[in-house]
Design a protein around this motif. Sequence first.
Motif, PDB file in Angstrom:
ATOM      1  N   ALA A 278       0.855  -1.192   0.000  1.00 16.49           N
ATOM      2  CA  ALA A 278       0.000   0.000   0.000  1.00 16.49           C
ATOM      3  C   ALA A 278       0.892   1.243   0.000  1.00 16.49           C
ATOM      4  O   ALA A 278       2.022   1.213   0.493  1.00 16.49           O
ATOM      5  N   ARG A 279       0.385   2.320  -0.544  1.00 12.46           N
ATOM      6  CA  ARG A 279       1.158   3.553  -0.642  1.00 12.46           C
ATOM      7  C   ARG A 279       0.824   4.459   0.533  1.00 12.46           C
ATOM      8  O   ARG A 279      -0.343   4.726   0.814  1.00 12.46           O
ATOM      9  N   ALA A 280       1.861   4.914   1.213  1.00 11.73           N
ATOM     10  CA  ALA A 280       1.685   5.865   2.308  1.00 11.73           C
ATOM     11  C   ALA A 280       1.889   7.274   1.782  1.00 11.73           C
ATOM     12  O   ALA A 280       2.820   7.534   1.013  1.00 11.73           O
ATOM     13  N   SER A 281       1.030   8.184   2.187  1.00 11.70           N
ATOM     14  CA  SER A 281       1.181   9.583   1.793  1.00 11.70           C
ATOM     15  C   SER A 281       2.331  10.212   2.553  1.00 11.70           C
ATOM     16  O   SER A 281       2.873   9.644   3.507  1.00 11.70           O
ATOM     17  N   THR A 282       2.701  11.406   2.147  1.00  3.89           N
ATOM     18  CA  THR A 282       3.608  12.192   2.961  1.00  3.89           C
ATOM     19  C   THR A 282       2.921  12.533   4.282  1.00  3.89           C
ATOM     20  O   THR A 282       1.698  12.518   4.391  1.00  3.89           O
ATOM     21  N   LEU A 283       3.725  12.860   5.274  1.00  2.00           N
ATOM     22  CA  LEU A 283       3.220  13.178   6.605  1.00  2.00           C
ATOM     23  C   LEU A 283       2.887  14.665   6.661  1.00  2.00           C
ATOM     24  O   LEU A 283       3.720  15.514   6.328  1.00  2.00           O
ATOM     25  N   VAL A 284       1.662  14.980   7.080  1.00  2.00           N
ATOM     26  CA  VAL A 284       1.181  16.364   7.063  1.00  2.00           C
ATOM     27  C   VAL A 284       0.696  16.747   8.456  1.00  2.00           C
ATOM     28  O   VAL A 284       0.014  15.960   9.113  1.00  2.00           O
ATOM     29  N   GLN A 286      -1.668  18.116  11.340  1.00  2.00           N
ATOM     30  CA  GLN A 286      -3.131  18.077  11.404  1.00  2.00           C
ATOM     31  C   GLN A 286      -3.752  19.402  10.985  1.00  2.00           C
ATOM     32  O   GLN A 286      -4.764  19.429  10.272  1.00  2.00           O
ATOM     33  N   GLY A 287      -3.180  20.516  11.440  1.00  2.00           N
ATOM     34  CA  GLY A 287      -3.752  21.806  11.099  1.00  2.00           C
ATOM     35  C   GLY A 287      -3.776  22.053   9.607  1.00  2.00           C
ATOM     36  O   GLY A 287      -4.766  22.551   9.052  1.00  2.00           O
ATOM     37  N   VAL A 288      -2.693  21.701   8.931  1.00  2.00           N
ATOM     38  CA  VAL A 288      -2.620  21.861   7.469  1.00  2.00           C
ATOM     39  C   VAL A 288      -3.661  20.978   6.795  1.00  2.00           C
ATOM     40  O   VAL A 288      -4.373  21.412   5.880  1.00  2.00           O
ATOM     41  N   PHE A 289      -3.752  19.740   7.230  1.00  2.00           N
ATOM     42  CA  PHE A 289      -4.717  18.796   6.654  1.00  2.00           C
ATOM     43  C   PHE A 289      -6.147  19.318   6.791  1.00  2.00           C
ATOM     44  O   PHE A 289      -6.911  19.341   5.819  1.00  2.00           O
ATOM     45  N   LEU A 290      -6.510  19.752   7.979  1.00  2.00           N
ATOM     46  CA  LEU A 290      -7.870  20.229   8.206  1.00  2.00           C
ATOM     47  C   LEU A 290      -8.163  21.508   7.415  1.00  2.00           C
ATOM     48  O   LEU A 290      -9.269  21.685   6.894  1.00  2.00           O
ATOM     49  N   GLU A 291      -7.178  22.382   7.308  1.00  2.00           N
ATOM     50  CA  GLU A 291      -7.389  23.599   6.526  1.00  2.00           C
ATOM     51  C   GLU A 291      -7.566  23.264   5.049  1.00  2.00           C
ATOM     52  O   GLU A 291      -8.406  23.868   4.361  1.00  2.00           O
ATOM     53  N   ARG A 292      -6.810  22.325   4.546  1.00  2.00           N
ATOM     54  CA  ARG A 292      -6.965  21.914   3.146  1.00  2.00           C
ATOM     55  C   ARG A 292      -8.345  21.332   2.886  1.00  2.00           C
ATOM     56  O   ARG A 292      -8.876  21.443   1.774  1.00  2.00           O
ATOM     57  N   LEU A 293      -8.924  20.719   3.895  1.00  2.00           N
ATOM     58  CA  LEU A 293     -10.259  20.137   3.744  1.00  2.00           C
ATOM     59  C   LEU A 293     -11.375  21.156   3.956  1.00  2.00           C
ATOM     60  O   LEU A 293     -12.551  20.814   3.825  1.00  2.00           O
ATOM     61  N   MET A 334      -1.418  10.810   8.183  1.00  2.00           N
ATOM     62  CA  MET A 334      -0.879  10.010   7.098  1.00  2.00           C
ATOM     63  C   MET A 334      -1.979   9.083   6.594  1.00  2.00           C
ATOM     64  O   MET A 334      -2.781   8.578   7.388  1.00  2.00           O
ATOM     65  N   ALA A 335      -2.040   8.880   5.291  1.00  2.00           N
ATOM     66  CA  ALA A 335      -3.034   7.982   4.711  1.00  2.00           C
ATOM     67  C   ALA A 335      -2.344   6.836   4.006  1.00  2.00           C
ATOM     68  O   ALA A 335      -1.246   6.981   3.455  1.00  2.00           O
ATOM     69  N   LEU A 336      -2.993   5.683   4.019  1.00  2.00           N
ATOM     70  CA  LEU A 336      -2.590   4.525   3.232  1.00  2.00           C
ATOM     71  C   LEU A 336      -3.628   4.307   2.152  1.00  2.00           C
ATOM     72  O   LEU A 336      -4.834   4.366   2.428  1.00  2.00           O
ATOM     73  N   SER A 337      -3.186   4.060   0.930  1.00  2.00           N
ATOM     74  CA  SER A 337      -4.111   3.854  -0.180  1.00  2.00           C
ATOM     75  C   SER A 337      -3.529   2.835  -1.147  1.00  2.00           C
ATOM     76  O   SER A 337      -2.333   2.522  -1.086  1.00  2.00           O
ATOM     77  N   PRO A 338      -4.341   2.283  -2.050  1.00  2.00           N
ATOM     78  CA  PRO A 338      -3.815   1.322  -3.033  1.00  2.00           C
ATOM     79  C   PRO A 338      -2.741   1.976  -3.894  1.00  2.00           C
ATOM     80  O   PRO A 338      -2.824   3.180  -4.198  1.00  2.00           O
ATOM     81  N   PRO A 344      -5.024  10.458  -2.088  1.00  2.00           N
ATOM     82  CA  PRO A 344      -6.141  10.897  -1.244  1.00  2.00           C
ATOM     83  C   PRO A 344      -6.215  12.418  -1.167  1.00  2.00           C
ATOM     84  O   PRO A 344      -5.190  13.101  -1.249  1.00  2.00           O
ATOM     85  N   PRO A 345      -7.399  12.974  -0.987  1.00  2.00           N
ATOM     86  CA  PRO A 345      -7.544  14.427  -0.885  1.00  2.00           C
ATOM     87  C   PRO A 345      -6.702  15.010   0.241  1.00  2.00           C
ATOM     88  O   PRO A 345      -6.567  14.420   1.307  1.00  2.00           O
ATOM     89  N   ALA A 346      -6.116  16.172  -0.022  1.00  2.00           N
ATOM     90  CA  ALA A 346      -5.386  16.972   0.970  1.00  2.00           C
ATOM     91  C   ALA A 346      -4.071  16.347   1.421  1.00  2.00           C
ATOM     92  O   ALA A 346      -3.428  16.846   2.328  1.00  2.00           O
ATOM     93  N   LEU A 347      -3.668  15.255   0.795  1.00  2.00           N
ATOM     94  CA  LEU A 347      -2.425  14.575   1.146  1.00  2.00           C
ATOM     95  C   LEU A 347      -1.653  14.238  -0.123  1.00  2.00           C
ATOM     96  O   LEU A 347      -2.229  13.713  -1.079  1.00  2.00           O
ATOM     97  N   GLU A 348      -0.343  14.519  -0.121  1.00  2.00           N
ATOM     98  CA  GLU A 348       0.467  14.255  -1.297  1.00  2.00           C
ATOM     99  C   GLU A 348       1.037  12.848  -1.249  1.00  2.00           C
ATOM    100  O   GLU A 348       1.345  12.328  -0.178  1.00  2.00           O
ATOM    101  N   PRO A 349       1.195  12.211  -2.435  1.00  2.00           N
ATOM    102  CA  PRO A 349       1.919  10.942  -2.473  1.00  2.00           C
ATOM    103  C   PRO A 349       3.398  11.211  -2.184  1.00  2.00           C
ATOM    104  O   PRO A 349       3.882  12.341  -2.345  1.00  2.00           O
TER     105      PRO A 349
END
Length: 358
Positions: A278-284, A286-293, A334-338, A344-349
Amino acid sequence: MSLKERLLARIARLGPMPVADYMAECLFDPRDGYYATRDPLGRGGDFITAPEISQMFGEVIGLWLAQVWMDQGQPDGVLAELGPGRGTLMADILRATRAVPGFHDAMALHLVEVSPVLRAAQAETLKGHDPSFHDSLADLPEGPLFVVANEFFDALPIRQFQMSEAGDWQERQVGARDGALIWGLAPPAPLDVRDGFKPGMIVETCKPAEAMAEELGRRIASHGGAALIVDYGDAESAGDTFQAMAGHAYADPLANPGQADLTAHVAFGPLARAAAPARASTLVPQGVFLERLGITDRAQVLARGLQGAALDAHIAAHRRLTHPGEMGTLFKVMALSPPDAAPPPALEPPDDGDADAT
């Protein structure tokens, strides 16, 4: 016999125990463990989590999950939360996504929770949604898995190793003297860690967390879905982070076994590596993630109907979730995705060739 007395008896019989064993006994002992005996959340408990601070946290995460689900073709799957607290986060997720066509019909709700006290609270909060309860991640049904883990990995038992003056690694242990629990060190043993450590420095490992990340990665890479991990920590182990919380204040981890919450900062890098393929996103943060959303836009909408003390509390909640001086930087996402799915939204690969994904 109290939990402390039983731990002292075990040490007298078997010798000092690793931090991981001590942490597991204090948190999960079925009779006297911290999570077996209480609801630890809220003003009357020992700590407060983001979903209890404001509904906005769960709402934007719910829409994040719905977008990931749509990006992956709207499959029938499993919506799961690891360590759901009182069920507040999942209730906010479900409320925010009820207008997303097909999302609720496609998702079977599953909760991973070992605490009987918190299971009862979750069942009440999520009445009408018919959640299924499980003791472990491995018990979840196979299929596309959309999972949230907010302040879950920090409670998994860690081991600690301290570098000696000779450059060897000694495991930190809990021993006993004169009826009290004390710190000690085991004889030197090999440890596979990165360079850059000096004598006296401590490194932490968490094999249970890595095993769970591996299981999440296997399921997501094989069947689709995503995992959103939100916790305090950083990319790698950063010294002694083992701590106890009681009554919303730091406490001595050895003073009252079973009476305080024990946690450690999450090292996200080992989780990312364990989750492959599985692919892990870059680590972001929380404040940045929530603002992006769009949490600020949501905050402004909610503020229109508030005034006085209620408005002040709302503004303070938004700040607490997002500001760098509060939870905004300490907590990471951090998100895990196929491996072949859209990021995933708001998170970079991760960058190409970035083995750590952090």
